[in-house]
Motif scaffolding. Structure first.
Motif, PDB file in Angstrom:
ATOM      1  N   ALA A  30       0.838  -1.201   0.000  1.00 51.82           N
ATOM      2  CA  ALA A  30       0.000   0.000   0.000  1.00 51.82           C
ATOM      3  C   ALA A  30       0.868   1.244   0.000  1.00 51.82           C
ATOM      4  O   ALA A  30       2.013   1.217   0.456  1.00 51.82           O
ATOM      5  CB  ALA A  30      -0.908   0.006   1.227  1.00 51.82           C
ATOM      6  N   ASP A  31       0.311   2.332  -0.498  1.00 48.37           N
ATOM      7  CA  ASP A  31       0.981   3.634  -0.483  1.00 48.37           C
ATOM      8  C   ASP A  31       2.349   3.603  -1.167  1.00 48.37           C
ATOM      9  O   ASP A  31       3.266   4.304  -0.766  1.00 48.37           O
ATOM     10  CB  ASP A  31       1.148   4.151   0.957  1.00 48.37           C
ATOM     11  N   ARG A  33       4.477   1.156  -1.154  1.00 44.11           N
ATOM     12  CA  ARG A  33       5.448   0.479  -0.299  1.00 44.11           C
ATOM     13  C   ARG A  33       4.983  -0.938   0.002  1.00 44.11           C
ATOM     14  O   ARG A  33       3.801  -1.232  -0.044  1.00 44.11           O
ATOM     15  CB  ARG A  33       5.566   1.199   1.052  1.00 44.11           C
ATOM     16  N   SER A  51       9.151  -1.056   6.471  1.00 41.98           N
ATOM     17  CA  SER A  51       8.630  -0.706   5.147  1.00 41.98           C
ATOM     18  C   SER A  51       9.764  -0.568   4.143  1.00 41.98           C
ATOM     19  O   SER A  51      10.905  -0.272   4.504  1.00 41.98           O
ATOM     20  CB  SER A  51       7.823   0.593   5.203  1.00 41.98           C
ATOM     21  N   GLU A 127      12.379   6.154   5.165  1.00 43.18           N
ATOM     22  CA  GLU A 127      10.967   5.820   5.133  1.00 43.18           C
ATOM     23  C   GLU A 127      10.321   5.813   6.515  1.00 43.18           C
ATOM     24  O   GLU A 127       9.233   5.285   6.689  1.00 43.18           O
ATOM     25  CB  GLU A 127      10.770   4.453   4.469  1.00 43.18           C
ATOM     26  N   ALA A 130       6.441   6.621   7.532  1.00 42.68           N
ATOM     27  CA  ALA A 130       5.319   5.722   7.281  1.00 42.68           C
ATOM     28  C   ALA A 130       4.953   4.871   8.485  1.00 42.68           C
ATOM     29  O   ALA A 130       3.863   4.316   8.543  1.00 42.68           O
ATOM     30  CB  ALA A 130       5.645   4.811   6.102  1.00 42.68           C
TER      31      ALA A 130
END
Length: 167
Positions: A30-31, A33, A51, A127, A130
């Motif tokens: 999702a997103d 990633r 992630s 990252e 997230a």
């Protein structure tokens, strides 16, 4: 219109292969990633939010208390490797490779070849932003598992617009 299109529940795609949820209870693509929650090997009270970004393979791994993972210093830690392995079990290697934009040398994708292809690029650690969203979705996912099974709609799942009858 089929029954599942009229209901407030989403159709669940079965996993490519059965997987055990003890090590990686939550994994999603999702997103832009691959992201999920990975249990700690040393502390039953701790989980890690990991992630990997598609295309750049930028990665992050931190505890549910937002403390950075000690193993994710310049390369994938064991939590991220476990996440990739479980994602391949859940979605299949080709779907994970396509989502992360990974190309392997021989065209065959496994968890090991995907990890090797991504780590060869030496991704930066950026990252971390997230983690909060991923962990929040995981907690929401757990809350639904505690509900009694019912066929009546759940108010928080009623975000679909009403369908219009075709005359």
């Amino acid at each position: 219109m089929s029954d599942w299109e009229r209901s407030s529940t989403a159709r669940v795609v079965p996993p490519a292969r059965p997987r055990k949820l003890a090590k990686v209870p939550f994994v999603e693509l999702a997103d832009g990633r691959l992201q999920g929650v990975v249990s700690s090997g040393s502390d039953i009270e701790r989980v890690y939010v990991s992630s990997i970004a598609a295309g750049t393979y930028a990665f992050a791994c931190s505890t549910n208390n937002n403390r950075p993972c000690g193993g994710a210093r310049g390369s994938f830690c064991n939590h991220i490797r476990a996440l990739v392995t479980e994602a391949v079990l859940q979605y299949g290697a080709r779907r994970v490779a396509r989502s992360l934009k990974v190309e392997t040398a021989d065209g065959e994708a496994t968890a090991q070849t995907l990890t090797a292809a991504m780590t060869a690029t030496r991704p930066p650690l950026d990252e971390a932003k997230a983690a909060a969203a991923v962990f929040s979705r995981f907690l929401r996912h757990l809350a639904y598992l505690e509900l009694a099974p019912v066929t009546t709609p759940l108010p928080e799942m009623q975000w679909f617009p009403p369908s219009r009858a075709v005359a």
